[in-house]
Design a protein around this motif. Structure first.
Motif, short mmCIF file in Angstrom:
data_model
loop_
_atom_site.label_atom_id
_atom_site.label_comp_id
_atom_site.label_asym_id
_atom_site.label_seq_id
_atom_site.Cartn_x
_atom_site.Cartn_y
_atom_site.Cartn_z
N THR A 97 45.26 -60.47 14.50
CA THR A 97 44.30 -61.51 14.29
C THR A 97 43.00 -61.56 15.22
O THR A 97 42.09 -61.79 15.37
CB THR A 97 44.22 -63.06 13.92
OG1 THR A 97 45.85 -62.94 13.36
CG2 THR A 97 43.82 -63.98 14.11
N LEU A 98 44.13 -61.95 16.94
CA LEU A 98 42.82 -61.82 17.62
C LEU A 98 41.46 -60.61 17.74
O LEU A 98 40.61 -60.73 18.45
CB LEU A 98 43.60 -61.66 18.72
CG LEU A 98 42.52 -61.52 20.80
CD1 LEU A 98 41.75 -62.93 20.87
CD2 LEU A 98 43.73 -61.61 21.70
N LEU A 99 42.08 -59.14 17.81
CA LEU A 99 41.20 -57.94 17.54
C LEU A 99 40.42 -58.64 16.39
O LEU A 99 38.96 -58.62 16.66
CB LEU A 99 42.43 -56.76 17.37
CG LEU A 99 43.54 -56.68 18.60
CD1 LEU A 99 43.71 -55.23 18.12
CD2 LEU A 99 42.25 -56.01 20.13
N ASP A 100 40.89 -58.62 14.99
CA ASP A 100 39.51 -59.17 14.28
C ASP A 100 38.23 -60.15 14.55
O ASP A 100 37.38 -60.07 14.31
CB ASP A 100 40.22 -59.62 12.99
CG ASP A 100 41.03 -58.37 12.35
OD1 ASP A 100 40.65 -57.26 12.85
OD2 ASP A 100 41.99 -58.97 11.40
N ARG A 101 39.10 -61.16 15.31
CA ARG A 101 38.42 -62.32 15.74
C ARG A 101 37.03 -61.93 16.54
O ARG A 101 35.72 -62.62 16.66
CB ARG A 101 38.92 -63.78 16.15
CG ARG A 101 38.69 -64.20 16.79
CD ARG A 101 39.34 -65.66 16.39
NE ARG A 101 37.91 -66.96 17.23
CZ ARG A 101 38.78 -67.81 17.62
NH1 ARG A 101 40.12 -68.35 17.17
NH2 ARG A 101 38.19 -69.22 18.02
N VAL A 102 37.41 -60.91 17.49
CA VAL A 102 36.69 -60.22 18.97
C VAL A 102 36.20 -59.05 18.65
O VAL A 102 35.10 -58.59 18.86
CB VAL A 102 37.44 -60.27 20.43
CG1 VAL A 102 37.93 -61.34 21.02
CG2 VAL A 102 38.20 -59.09 20.68
N ARG A 103 36.01 -58.47 17.52
CA ARG A 103 35.06 -57.47 17.07
C ARG A 103 34.08 -57.35 17.04
O ARG A 103 33.24 -57.06 17.57
CB ARG A 103 35.94 -57.22 15.80
CG ARG A 103 35.31 -55.54 15.11
CD ARG A 103 36.44 -54.69 13.80
NE ARG A 103 35.44 -53.77 13.32
CZ ARG A 103 35.49 -52.69 14.67
NH1 ARG A 103 36.02 -52.42 15.14
NH2 ARG A 103 34.30 -51.90 13.30
N PRO A 104 33.25 -58.33 16.06
CA PRO A 104 31.99 -58.43 16.75
C PRO A 104 31.20 -59.13 17.63
O PRO A 104 30.01 -58.27 17.62
CB PRO A 104 31.49 -60.14 15.32
CG PRO A 104 33.02 -60.67 14.55
CD PRO A 104 33.83 -59.57 15.98
N ALA A 105 32.08 -59.53 18.34
CA ALA A 105 31.45 -59.84 20.38
C ALA A 105 31.71 -58.33 20.14
O ALA A 105 30.78 -57.71 21.06
CB ALA A 105 31.75 -60.85 20.61
N VAL A 106 32.93 -57.69 20.32
CA VAL A 106 32.50 -56.22 21.08
C VAL A 106 31.53 -54.86 20.27
O VAL A 106 31.92 -54.64 21.33
CB VAL A 106 34.26 -55.70 20.99
CG1 VAL A 106 34.37 -54.40 20.95
CG2 VAL A 106 35.29 -56.91 21.34
N MET A 107 31.48 -55.12 19.47
CA MET A 107 30.23 -54.02 18.53
C MET A 107 29.31 -54.37 19.04
O MET A 107 28.77 -53.92 20.18
CB MET A 107 30.52 -54.40 16.81
CG MET A 107 31.95 -53.57 16.26
SD MET A 107 31.93 -52.05 16.12
CE MET A 107 30.64 -52.40 14.93
N ARG A 108 28.81 -56.48 19.64
CA ARG A 108 27.54 -56.46 19.84
C ARG A 108 27.45 -56.02 21.36
O ARG A 108 25.92 -55.39 21.51
CB ARG A 108 27.20 -58.17 19.78
CG ARG A 108 27.68 -58.50 18.16
CD ARG A 108 26.07 -59.91 18.75
NE ARG A 108 27.33 -60.51 19.30
CZ ARG A 108 28.76 -61.19 18.37
NH1 ARG A 108 28.92 -60.94 16.90
NH2 ARG A 108 29.51 -61.98 18.93
N THR A 109 28.42 -55.58 22.12
CA THR A 109 27.87 -55.49 23.71
C THR A 109 28.65 -53.97 22.90
O THR A 109 27.47 -53.76 24.04
CB THR A 109 29.48 -56.31 24.47
OG1 THR A 109 29.75 -57.73 24.30
CG2 THR A 109 29.30 -55.77 25.83
#
Length: 179
Positions: free
Chosen positions: A23-35
Motif C-alpha cells: 500500500t505504501l509503495l502504491d501511494r508513493v509511486r506517483p511522487a517517485v515517478m515525478r521525481t
C-alpha cells in the motif's frame, strides 16, 4: 503525496506488514515517478529508475534512520537512484557501450543531456561541500516541494530553508559560470 495516515502506514510497513508495504509503495509511486522524470527524459528510463527506487524503499525501509522523516528519506533515496541512472545512461552514450539489456536511444543525445550532466555535476559538488544547501535545493527545485513542507522535512524554520535555497542557487550559478 498527502500525509493522511502516512505515518501509521510507514510504521506498519517498517514492522514487516506486507500489505502495508504494498500500500505504501502504491501511494508513493506517483511522487517517485515525478521525481525520476525530472532527471530522465525517456519514459522507459523513468519507469526503470522508479521501479529501482521503489524496490530500494521496500528493502531498506526497516533500517531507515528514525530521526529522518519518511518523506525526506524517500526523496533522498529516489534522487540518488535517478542521478545514478542518468550517469549510467550518459556514460553509455559517451563510450558507446549500452547498459546491460538497454539500447542507446538517440533522443537522449542532445545539448540538453550535456547541460543536465553539468548541472548534476555541479549539484554533486555542492552536496560534497555544502550538503545542507544541496538538500534544500533538491527538495525545492527537483522535488518541487513548498517552503513549508521543506521546513517540516528538515525541521528548520522557513526562513532557514529560503536562505539555504538562495545560497545554494548562488553557488550553483557560480559553479556553472552563469553569474
Amino acid at each position: 503525496m498527502s500525509s493522511d495516515g502516512l505515518d501509521e502506514l510507514v510504521a506498519s510497513a517498517e514492522r514487516g506488514d506486507t500489505t502495508a508495504v504494498n500500500t505504501l509503495l502504491d501511494r508513493v509511486r506517483p511522487a517517485v515517478m515525478r521525481t525520476c522524470a525530472r532527471f530522465l527524459e525517456v519514459p522507459e528510463d523513468v519507469e526503470d529508475a522508479a521501479q529501482e527506487a521503489l524496490l530500494r524503499i521496500a528493502d531498506t525501509l526497516p533500517t531507515r534512520p528514525r530521526e529522518e522523516s519518511f518523506r525526506g528519506w524517500m526523496y533522498a533515496l529516489v534522487v540518488n537512484v535517478a542521478r545514478q541512472r542518468f550517469r549510467l545512461l550518459h556514460r553509455a552514450e559517451i563510450t558507446g557501450t549500452p547498459p546491460e539489456d538497454h539500447l542507446v536511444d538517440p533522443r537522449r543525445t542532445s545539448v540538453i543531456a550535456g547541460s543536465r550532466l553539468d548541472l548534476l555535476g555541479a549539484l554533486e559538488r555542492l552536496h560534497t561541500r555544502q550538503p545542507l544547501l544541496a538538500e534544500a535545493l533538491v527538495y525545492r527545485d527537483v522535488c518541487k516541494l513548498g517552503y513549508a513542507e521543506i521546513a517540516d522535512l528538515l525541521n528548520v524554520p522557513q526562513t532557514t530553508v529560503k536562505s539555504r535555497i538562495h545560497d545554494a542557487r548562488r553557488h550553483m550559478r557560480a559553479e556553472l559560470g552563469a553569474g
